[in-house]
Motif scaffolding. Structure first.
Motif, PDB file in Angstrom:
ATOM      1  N   ARG A 396      11.098  81.479  15.750  1.00  0.00           N
ATOM      2  CA  ARG A 396      10.049  80.927  14.877  1.00  0.00           C
ATOM      3  C   ARG A 396      10.416  79.504  14.490  1.00  0.00           C
ATOM      4  NH1 ARG A 396      10.011  85.625  10.881  1.00  0.00           N
ATOM      5  NH2 ARG A 396       9.242  84.077   9.399  1.00  0.00           N
ATOM      6  N   LYS A 397      11.343  79.358  13.551  1.00  0.00           N
ATOM      7  CA  LYS A 397      11.763  78.015  13.151  1.00  0.00           C
ATOM      8  C   LYS A 397      13.073  77.687  13.874  1.00  0.00           C
ATOM      9  CE  LYS A 397      10.821  75.733   8.924  1.00  0.00           C
ATOM     10  NZ  LYS A 397      10.693  75.829   7.524  1.00  0.00           N
ATOM     11  N   VAL A 398      13.174  76.461  14.405  1.00  0.00           N
ATOM     12  CA  VAL A 398      14.415  76.063  15.079  1.00  0.00           C
ATOM     13  C   VAL A 398      14.951  74.781  14.442  1.00  0.00           C
ATOM     14  CG1 VAL A 398      15.489  75.407  17.275  1.00  0.00           C
ATOM     15  CG2 VAL A 398      13.591  77.037  17.272  1.00  0.00           C
ATOM     16  N   VAL A 399      16.128  74.917  13.800  1.00  0.00           N
ATOM     17  CA  VAL A 399      16.807  73.726  13.265  1.00  0.00           C
ATOM     18  C   VAL A 399      18.010  73.472  14.162  1.00  0.00           C
ATOM     19  CG1 VAL A 399      18.007  72.728  11.278  1.00  0.00           C
ATOM     20  CG2 VAL A 399      16.092  74.299  10.913  1.00  0.00           C
ATOM     21  N   PHE A 400      18.180  72.210  14.565  1.00  0.00           N
ATOM     22  CA  PHE A 400      19.309  71.894  15.448  1.00  0.00           C
ATOM     23  C   PHE A 400      20.307  71.040  14.665  1.00  0.00           C
ATOM     24  CE2 PHE A 400      21.833  70.659  18.959  1.00  0.00           C
ATOM     25  CZ  PHE A 400      21.575  71.582  19.975  1.00  0.00           C
ATOM     26  N   ALA A 401      21.543  71.533  14.543  1.00  0.00           N
ATOM     27  CA  ALA A 401      22.550  70.829  13.740  1.00  0.00           C
ATOM     28  C   ALA A 401      23.693  70.326  14.608  1.00  0.00           C
ATOM     29  CB  ALA A 401      23.092  71.778  12.668  1.00  0.00           C
ATOM     30  N   SER A 402      24.166  69.130  14.265  1.00  0.00           N
ATOM     31  CA  SER A 402      25.289  68.542  14.989  1.00  0.00           C
ATOM     32  C   SER A 402      26.452  68.373  14.013  1.00  0.00           C
ATOM     33  CB  SER A 402      24.867  67.179  15.543  1.00  0.00           C
ATOM     34  OG  SER A 402      25.999  66.363  15.744  1.00  0.00           O
ATOM     35  N   SER A 403      27.641  68.804  14.421  1.00  0.00           N
ATOM     36  CA  SER A 403      28.780  68.691  13.501  1.00  0.00           C
ATOM     37  C   SER A 403      29.422  67.309  13.564  1.00  0.00           C
ATOM     38  CB  SER A 403      29.792  69.802  13.748  1.00  0.00           C
ATOM     39  OG  SER A 403      30.196  69.797  15.085  1.00  0.00           O
ATOM     40  N   SER A 404      28.691  66.346  14.111  1.00  0.00           N
ATOM     41  CA  SER A 404      29.105  64.936  14.017  1.00  0.00           C
ATOM     42  C   SER A 404      27.841  64.118  13.720  1.00  0.00           C
ATOM     43  CB  SER A 404      29.762  64.477  15.318  1.00  0.00           C
ATOM     44  OG  SER A 404      28.865  64.599  16.393  1.00  0.00           O
ATOM     45  N   PRO A 405      28.020  62.856  13.310  1.00  0.00           N
ATOM     46  CA  PRO A 405      26.837  62.046  12.955  1.00  0.00           C
ATOM     47  C   PRO A 405      25.985  61.679  14.167  1.00  0.00           C
ATOM     48  CG  PRO A 405      28.860  61.122  12.019  1.00  0.00           C
ATOM     49  CD  PRO A 405      29.272  62.166  12.992  1.00  0.00           C
ATOM     50  N   ALA A 406      24.842  61.084  13.902  1.00  0.00           N
ATOM     51  CA  ALA A 406      23.964  60.629  14.987  1.00  0.00           C
ATOM     52  C   ALA A 406      24.676  59.541  15.788  1.00  0.00           C
ATOM     53  CB  ALA A 406      22.670  60.079  14.393  1.00  0.00           C
ATOM     54  N   ILE A 407      24.537  59.616  17.115  1.00  0.00           N
ATOM     55  CA  ILE A 407      25.199  58.641  17.989  1.00  0.00           C
ATOM     56  C   ILE A 407      24.190  57.564  18.355  1.00  0.00           C
ATOM     57  CG2 ILE A 407      26.283  58.372  20.263  1.00  0.00           C
ATOM     58  CD1 ILE A 407      27.375  61.204  19.870  1.00  0.00           C
ATOM     59  N   ARG A 408      24.441  56.359  17.832  1.00  0.00           N
ATOM     60  CA  ARG A 408      23.483  55.274  18.066  1.00  0.00           C
ATOM     61  C   ARG A 408      24.122  54.082  18.777  1.00  0.00           C
ATOM     62  NH1 ARG A 408      21.271  57.264  12.929  1.00  0.00           N
ATOM     63  NH2 ARG A 408      19.230  58.116  13.445  1.00  0.00           N
ATOM     64  N   PHE A 409      25.418  54.222  19.115  1.00  0.00           N
ATOM     65  CA  PHE A 409      26.129  53.111  19.762  1.00  0.00           C
ATOM     66  C   PHE A 409      26.890  53.629  20.978  1.00  0.00           C
ATOM     67  CE2 PHE A 409      25.449  52.143  15.364  1.00  0.00           C
ATOM     68  CZ  PHE A 409      24.994  50.827  15.405  1.00  0.00           C
ATOM     69  N   ASN A 410      27.228  52.686  21.852  1.00  0.00           N
ATOM     70  CA  ASN A 410      28.012  53.080  23.021  1.00  0.00           C
ATOM     71  C   ASN A 410      29.396  53.532  22.618  1.00  0.00           C
ATOM     72  OD1 ASN A 410      26.251  52.680  25.098  1.00  0.00           O
ATOM     73  ND2 ASN A 410      26.703  50.493  25.251  1.00  0.00           N
ATOM     74  N   HIS A 411      29.912  54.432  23.407  1.00  0.00           N
ATOM     75  CA  HIS A 411      31.328  54.761  23.268  1.00  0.00           C
ATOM     76  C   HIS A 411      32.042  53.882  24.279  1.00  0.00           C
ATOM     77  CE1 HIS A 411      35.124  56.658  23.298  1.00  0.00           C
ATOM     78  NE2 HIS A 411      34.763  57.519  22.371  1.00  0.00           N
ATOM     79  N   ILE A 412      32.825  52.941  23.788  1.00  0.00           N
ATOM     80  CA  ILE A 412      33.352  51.923  24.708  1.00  0.00           C
ATOM     81  C   ILE A 412      34.745  52.240  25.233  1.00  0.00           C
ATOM     82  CG2 ILE A 412      31.980  50.102  23.637  1.00  0.00           C
ATOM     83  CD1 ILE A 412      34.660  49.202  22.283  1.00  0.00           C
ATOM     84  N   HIS A 413      35.298  53.375  24.826  1.00  0.00           N
ATOM     85  CA  HIS A 413      36.699  53.621  25.157  1.00  0.00           C
ATOM     86  C   HIS A 413      36.901  54.727  26.181  1.00  0.00           C
ATOM     87  CE1 HIS A 413      37.996  50.870  22.122  1.00  0.00           C
ATOM     88  NE2 HIS A 413      37.310  51.517  21.198  1.00  0.00           N
ATOM     89  N   GLY A 414      36.122  54.712  27.197  1.00  0.00           N
ATOM     90  CA  GLY A 414      36.409  55.682  28.241  1.00  0.00           C
ATOM     91  C   GLY A 414      35.447  56.836  28.277  1.00  0.00           C
TER      92      GLY A 414
END
Ligand SMILES: O=P(O)(O)OC[C@H]1O[C@H](OP(=O)(O)OP(=O)(O)O)[C@H](O)[C@@H]1O
Ligand SMILES: NC(=O)CC[C@H](N)C(=O)O
Ligand SMILES: [Mg+2]
Length: 491
Positions: A396-414
């Motif tokens: 019925r209701k679907v909430v999607f949770a992430s145990s880290s913050p929103a990713i809005r930048f590149n990960h530049i380290h590999g």
């Protein structure tokens, strides 16, 4: 990402190849593009076997291992961030010169214009590092012929650190005599040393990206290599091995990549004195608190089940369900024959892989309000597909949770997070992200809480003083971030 390992057995008559490959099996989650090992006998030229694909593909025949002779070796599992996906760029890589270097790298390096080096693989940062190492060591070898090989390597490393920027945890085998490990001045990428006391009184040494590899091979952790530090393990005549730590450049910060704790590393590992499992448990409890605050108690108590996303979502989901006292439902089943999907190159491949990898148990969703928990939402391929499955199964209701913050930048380290515009959170509010993945709402763990969880999980000995969190903020711990960011290419 990428996984690296290096082993030096105390008994020079024994062969190490099988154990190097075994160590890599424990690190396979860190890279699935290619893999390889280089093995040598004291005083002899090394042999390297490598190729594209998984360890089970490249080392399918036991004869490939039995022909690799020697008691010293290094290995690599690759997740490409730079260069090509060719066999030539699989690691370890070698200068095939004198002194002979075999080299394996985890991280992403950029070079100032003044670095000046030549390589046969111009796009590959790892080849760039090797090229600087090899040409510097050759020169130093000519200039200081009387010095020990270890001293020459130290001089070489000092030169290297001044000529490259970015993240690097590396292992190298030099003239089949030295096993060398070194880490960037911010300790962004992990590297840990272990030892194994043998019944004959000799000691074996091992370097690895994650402690899980040491433990599986019965090594005890000695300690993590510090920021800007190198460890040189030298085998002498009559199997006498010495270990020396050297601070190559001053510590800038002790700030490991927080994404290792969120997603990359295995939960059994301890990185820089921080238990990955404990971090993820704390993240789950903190996410429960965030759910109460952001969704409100009424909505939370209407949730019938917390559904973890296999594999990396399990630990936090369990902790969250305990905190909110909502039953955990194993509503998503992972096909054991599928790999990690996020690190596959190309959107189509990833989508197909998510579909193949995860399937819903319809009865766990039918007629229920569910809170689905994953460690991260990156491009949204996984979450979108899961929400679709949940709805199809009758949720019925679907909430999607992430145990880290929103990713809005590149990960530049590999980690190749590709073009920022591919990130589902790029330029979108939480409401828009929810719409985009088809959920009723999304929930993210705020950054201060994530950092708090990781700091709280630090053991007494841990000297970590912060984390690389640039993927969440756009501010990277190293000064060369701009150049690095620009050098990342989409798969
Ligand atoms: O938003 P996306 O671009 O889909 O990426 C995020 C997903 O990718 C990772 O899972 P992955 O399948 O790689 O590994 P896992 O099995 O360890 O969870 C991560 O755990 C998320 O589930
Ligand atoms: N993920 C990594 O650590 C990658 C190492 C190196 N930059 C490569 O692309 O091979
Ligand atoms: Mg996942």
């Amino acid at each position: 990402m990428c996984g690296i390992a290096g082993l030096l057995l105390g008994n020079s008559l024994e062969d190490v190849a099988v154990e190097v490959i075994e160590a890599l099996y424990q690190l396979q989650h860190r890279g699935q593009d290619a893999c390889g090992v280089a093995i040598a006998n004291l005083g002899q030229a090394g042999e390297c076997t490598k190729g594209k694909g998984l360890l089970s593909e490249v080392f399918a025949q036991s004869s490939q291992t039995s022909s690799l002779k020697g008691n010293i070796g290094i290995g690599h599992v690759r997740y490409r961030t730079a260069g090509l996906l060719t066999e030539n760029e699989a690691q370890p890589i070698s200068n095939r010169g004198r002194p002979e270097i075999f080299f394996a790298h985890n991280g992403h390096v950029s070079f100032p214009r003044t670095a000046g080096y030549q390589t046969t693989s111009p796009g590959s940062d790892s080849h760039g590092v090797l090229s600087i190492l090899a040409s510097t060591l050759e020169k130093i070898d000519l200039l200081f012929p009387q010095e020990s090989l270890a001293k020459k390597v130290l001089r070489t490393l000092r030169g290297l650190y001044s000529r490259c920027d970015g993240s690097f945890a590396c292992v190298a085998m030099v003239d089949a005599k030295l096993l060398v490990g070194f880490r960037d001045p911010y300790a962004i990428k992990p590297l840990v040393l272990g030892q194994r006391q043998r019944c004959d009184g000799l000691i074996d040494y091992m370097l690895a990206s994650e402690s899980v590899a040491l433990e599986k091979l019965d090594f005890e952790i000695v300690r993590d290599v510090a920021p800007g530090e190198a460890v040189i393990i030298e085998q002498g005549v009559r199997s006498q091995t010495t270990v020396q730590f050297h601070q190559i450049v001053p510590v800038r910060t002790y700030t490991p990549d927080i994404f290792e704790l969120v997603y990359f590393a295995r939960p059994e590992s301890t990185l820089d004195g921080i238990s990955v499992q404990e971090c993820r448990q704390r993240m789950g409890h903190a996410l429960a608190q965030t759910a109460l605050e952001e969704l409100g108690a009424d909505t939370c108590f209407q949730i019938d089940a917390v559904v973890p996303v296999p594999d990396s979502g399990y630990v936090s989901a369990l902790a969250l369900s305990q905190s909110l006292n909502i039953p955990l439902a194993l509503g998503l089943v992972r096909n054991q024959y599928c790999q990690r999907t996020f690190i596959l190159p190309g959107h189509e491949k990833r989508l197909k892989a998510v579909r193949r990898k995860l399937s819903p148990v319809a009865s766990e969703f039918a007629g229920r309000n569910v809170l689905i928990v994953d460690d991260s939402i990156v491009r949204g391929s996984t979450s979108r597909e899961i929400v679709r499955m949940a709805r199809k199964a009758g949720a019925r209701k679907v909430v999607f949770a992430s145990s880290s913050p929103a990713i809005r930048f590149n990960h530049i380290h590999g980690i190749d997070l590709a073009d920022r515009r591919e990130l589902v959170a790029y330029g979108r509010s939480n409401k828009e992200i929810a719409e985009c993945i088809g959920a009723d709402a999304v929930l993210y763990l705020p950054l201060d809480r994530l950092v708090g969880c990781c700091r709280a999980a630090q053991g007494e000995q841990s000297e970590v003083d912060g984390f690389e969190v640039g993927v969440f903020t756009g501010n990277y711990v190293n000064s060369g971030a701009e150049t690095l960011q620009n050098s990342i290419t989409a798969p």
